[in-house]
Each structure stands twice: as structure tokens, then as C-alpha cells.
Design a protein around this motif. Sequence first.
Motif, PDB file in Angstrom:
ATOM      1  N   THR A   1      36.779  38.668  37.244  1.00 61.98           N
ATOM      2  CA  THR A   1      37.347  37.716  36.302  1.00 61.98           C
ATOM      3  C   THR A   1      38.573  38.026  36.154  1.00 61.98           C
ATOM      4  OG1 THR A   1      36.771  38.736  34.343  1.00 61.98           O
ATOM      5  CG2 THR A   1      35.108  37.276  35.082  1.00 61.98           C
ATOM      6  N   PRO A   2      39.296  36.966  35.768  1.00 65.43           N
ATOM      7  CA  PRO A   2      40.837  37.246  35.723  1.00 65.43           C
ATOM      8  C   PRO A   2      41.186  38.310  34.559  1.00 65.43           C
ATOM      9  CG  PRO A   2      40.519  34.848  35.671  1.00 65.43           C
ATOM     10  CD  PRO A   2      39.015  35.459  35.989  1.00 65.43           C
ATOM     11  N   ALA A   3      40.353  38.265  33.384  1.00 65.95           N
ATOM     12  CA  ALA A   3      40.272  39.421  32.501  1.00 65.95           C
ATOM     13  C   ALA A   3      40.138  40.827  32.927  1.00 65.95           C
ATOM     14  CB  ALA A   3      39.377  39.053  31.375  1.00 65.95           C
TER      15      ALA A   3
ATOM     16  N   ALA B   1      55.787  43.062  28.976  1.00 70.39           N
ATOM     17  CA  ALA B   1      55.609  42.776  30.388  1.00 70.39           C
ATOM     18  C   ALA B   1      54.381  42.396  30.631  1.00 70.39           C
ATOM     19  CB  ALA B   1      56.236  43.804  30.970  1.00 70.39           C
ATOM     20  N   PHE B   2      53.197  43.064  30.137  1.00 71.66           N
ATOM     21  CA  PHE B   2      51.841  42.743  30.534  1.00 71.66           C
ATOM     22  C   PHE B   2      51.588  41.113  29.727  1.00 71.66           C
ATOM     23  CE2 PHE B   2      51.245  46.932  32.246  1.00 71.66           C
ATOM     24  CZ  PHE B   2      50.524  46.668  33.362  1.00 71.66           C
TER      25      PHE B   2
ATOM     26  N   TRP C   1      50.240  38.136  31.540  1.00 67.75           N
ATOM     27  CA  TRP C   1      48.861  37.382  31.276  1.00 67.75           C
ATOM     28  C   TRP C   1      49.153  36.036  31.259  1.00 67.75           C
ATOM     29  CZ3 TRP C   1      44.086  37.633  32.188  1.00 67.75           C
ATOM     30  CH2 TRP C   1      43.195  36.843  31.445  1.00 67.75           C
ATOM     31  N   ASP C   2      50.259  35.516  30.546  1.00 66.27           N
ATOM     32  CA  ASP C   2      50.870  34.158  30.478  1.00 66.27           C
ATOM     33  C   ASP C   2      50.683  33.676  31.882  1.00 66.27           C
ATOM     34  OD1 ASP C   2      50.777  34.424  27.852  1.00 66.27           O
ATOM     35  OD2 ASP C   2      52.983  34.605  27.560  1.00 66.27           O
TER      36      ASP C   2
ATOM     37  N   ALA D   1      43.634  43.990  23.707  1.00 67.04           N
ATOM     38  CA  ALA D   1      44.684  43.762  22.441  1.00 67.04           C
ATOM     39  C   ALA D   1      46.007  43.163  22.925  1.00 67.04           C
ATOM     40  CB  ALA D   1      45.047  44.933  21.849  1.00 67.04           C
ATOM     41  N   VAL D   2      46.271  43.526  24.282  1.00 66.57           N
ATOM     42  CA  VAL D   2      47.469  42.889  25.091  1.00 66.57           C
ATOM     43  C   VAL D   2      47.295  41.425  25.213  1.00 66.57           C
ATOM     44  CG1 VAL D   2      49.126  43.109  26.860  1.00 66.57           C
ATOM     45  CG2 VAL D   2      48.252  45.250  25.498  1.00 66.57           C
ATOM     46  N   ARG D   3      46.150  41.208  25.842  1.00 67.33           N
ATOM     47  CA  ARG D   3      45.548  39.761  26.144  1.00 67.33           C
ATOM     48  C   ARG D   3      45.550  39.033  24.950  1.00 67.33           C
ATOM     49  NH1 ARG D   3      40.963  39.488  27.636  1.00 67.33           N
ATOM     50  NH2 ARG D   3      40.144  41.623  27.662  1.00 67.33           N
TER      51      ARG D   3
END
Length: 413
Positions: free
Chosen positions: A151-153, A188-189, A193-194, A326-328
Motif C-alpha cells: 500500500t502507499p502507506a 521533507a517526508f 507524503w503530500d 506520526a509523520v504521515r
Amino acid sequence: MTRSPVTPLPPPAERRRLREAGGLTRTQLAERVGVRPETVRAWESGRSTPRGRRREAYAKLLAGLAEPAEGTTDAGTRAPVSGRRSREGRRGLHGRQEAEGTTVVTVCPDRPGGGGQGGGTVLPEPSAFTQAPPPSSARSATAREDSRYLTPAQAFDALYSFCTPALVRQTYLLTGRRDLARESVEQAFQLAWDRWPEVARDPDPAGWVRAAAHEWALSPWHRYRRRYRQPEPPPPDDDDRALLDVLLHLPPPYRRTLLLYDGVGLGLPETAAETEASTRAAAGRLLHARETVAAQLPELSDPRELHERLAELAATGRLRSADPPAVRGRSERRARFWTRAAIAFTVALIGTTALTLRTAPTRYEPPVPPGETVRGVPPRVAPGPLSEDERELRARLREELSQGPERLTPQAR
């Protein structure tokens, strides 16, 4: 009484070659032997020789590193490395994997796709500019086959777990601030993700994130933030402190070029493209940065020695990072905030336009011309006292009816 045989110790140049072939930094080897990195540097340069138990432990460790190098380059074994390590052998910052479809090929098959470092956990301590060893051909094929079902995640988490340790350490060399380095990588991450469809199809997603992290870290606006006005405590070692001071006194473009070429190991065209400069300009920056470092630290005139010292300096601090979920989550919350802000602004604009259309006039009204001064009019004079006849006429008009014939048809007297 017999004396146990002493394990032979290779020459100084061979010691360094074996350590580099094993993918170890001086700091990591020093921790295994129980000495300081400066001691290992002295052993490899021939200035001193280990003695006693440290000699035995050092010799056994080098012998263990020499055993895999004697075999062939089969799967699961390490190929022998020549005495002068090539630049391609140092390009281990990010594994450049191709993107297939809408998901990214597994960046590091040895690590779980959904795992991550951070959230109060200390990042692993590999070399500052190298990642996990590349998998064998069979495992690479299996990873490419399995990555189609990620999956993308999961693909994002795998990329984050693979790249974050080295990226945070690289950014620390650019800024000299651990908090800013961690913040830059997380920003940056979040941006990655955006724009995940774009990053997933990029031939080098790790390079995409690295460029975004370096741009955020070198932004000149950080100097106006209150939390970054005070300098951070320098490294405890004198050599590391001197090297970091030299790096931070270089202009940001020169510092970034030196880090990408001598630290990460990118080629000159790739370095020029990432720093948005021509190849000639990147070469000039690199030579100037090397001359500046060599003028203040003559022992770092050799690019290989400079690479090792940069790796050791980057590995001095215990840097932490947040978990991938958490970053996502932060990236998604920020996207929702700006989406709602855009919707609210659009609704306000539509309401203002509707109110204007409702209250605006529907026909043309010519503007009132400005006033002009009238000339030639006699001045206004107040009436004087009434004569006797005028007073009689006024009295008679007041006594008669207001609709009398005298008012309709004046009669001469």
C-alpha cells in the motif's frame, strides 16, 4: 609453561582496508574494541600499535573481517575491496530503486515495511552515509515482486525507515543543530507524503527527499526563529569540534557541495544537478571547500580521510526521529487545514461577490459635476424699512381672505 600464540596483526594500510571492506566506521570499530576513535585512527596510520588485550581483540576483529573478503562474490558474501576505495563504493546513502505503478519498490527488504524508528526510540547507529547492505539478487527479485502489493502507506514507511537515520546525520552536518536536522527531515517526508504519487514514480525517491530536507535545513529564515538563535553545545571531541566549525563557516552552497560529493559520494553531475548549479560551478565550489578545510585541518587533505571524518562527526550525536505514522498524520492534518482554509476563503469570496451584486446600482447614474463660481450676480441686500403705503397694503392683505379676488386679479387703484 607454553605461551599462547599471538594473533598476527596486518599492516596499517591493510587494517584500514579491512575496516572499510566490512562497512565499519572508526567509531563503530572503536566501540567493539573498547577504545576511542582517535586511537583507531592512530593504529591505521601507523603512529601507534595496540598492545595487550586490545591488540588481541583488534587482531581477531580484523581477522573476522578478512574472512568474507577471501571468498567470491556469491550471494550473501562481500566482494573484496581494493586498497583505494572507488567513489562508487561510497555511494550508499540511498538505494536507488525504480518505482512500479503507483507504489514504490521496497527500499530495504531487510526491514519491515510498516516499521520505523523514533517516537522516543534512538535511531540505529550505522555509518552516517551508508544504509543497510544491498540484498542478494534472489532477495531483490522477491522484493520487487512483493512491492507490487504494498500500500502507499507501507511503501512510505519503508522509505522513511530506510532513509531517516542517514538523512538526519547529513542535515546535522549542514546546520550543526540536531533539532533543526530532525525537523528538516520530517518536513521533507511530510512534503513527500503530500506528493506521494510524484515521489513514488521518481527514479530516486530517496534523492527527492534528500534534496527537500537540505533545502529546508539551509533556509535563511531559520535565523529569525527564537529557538535557533542560540548555538547548540559543540561536540565533546576537539577534532570533531574543529571540523564542524570549519564546515559551518563555509557558505551554504559550498558546504552542501562538499557534503554531497565527499560525504554522500554523488558524482559531480549529480551534485551539480541537486545544488542547481552548473558542473563547472560545482567543481569550483568543491575545490574551494576542500582547500578551506585542508588549510585549517591539514590531516584532512585526503578526500578519503575527509569522508571518514565526516562520517564519524555525523555519528557523534544520538539523534531521534518520529514514527512514520506520526509523520504521515502531520502531513494529512496540514493538508486538511489548508484545504479547509482554501474552502473558507472561497466561500467568503463568493459571499462578498454576491453581496456586491445585490447592492450595486442597476442603471447608470452620471456623476454630479463639480460646482462652479457664478459671476455677475449683484450682491444680496437686506430689505430696508417699509413705507407708509407698504404698511397699509400689508395690513389690508392680512385682513382679507387668502382666496379673495384681489389675489386672483390685481386691480389698479
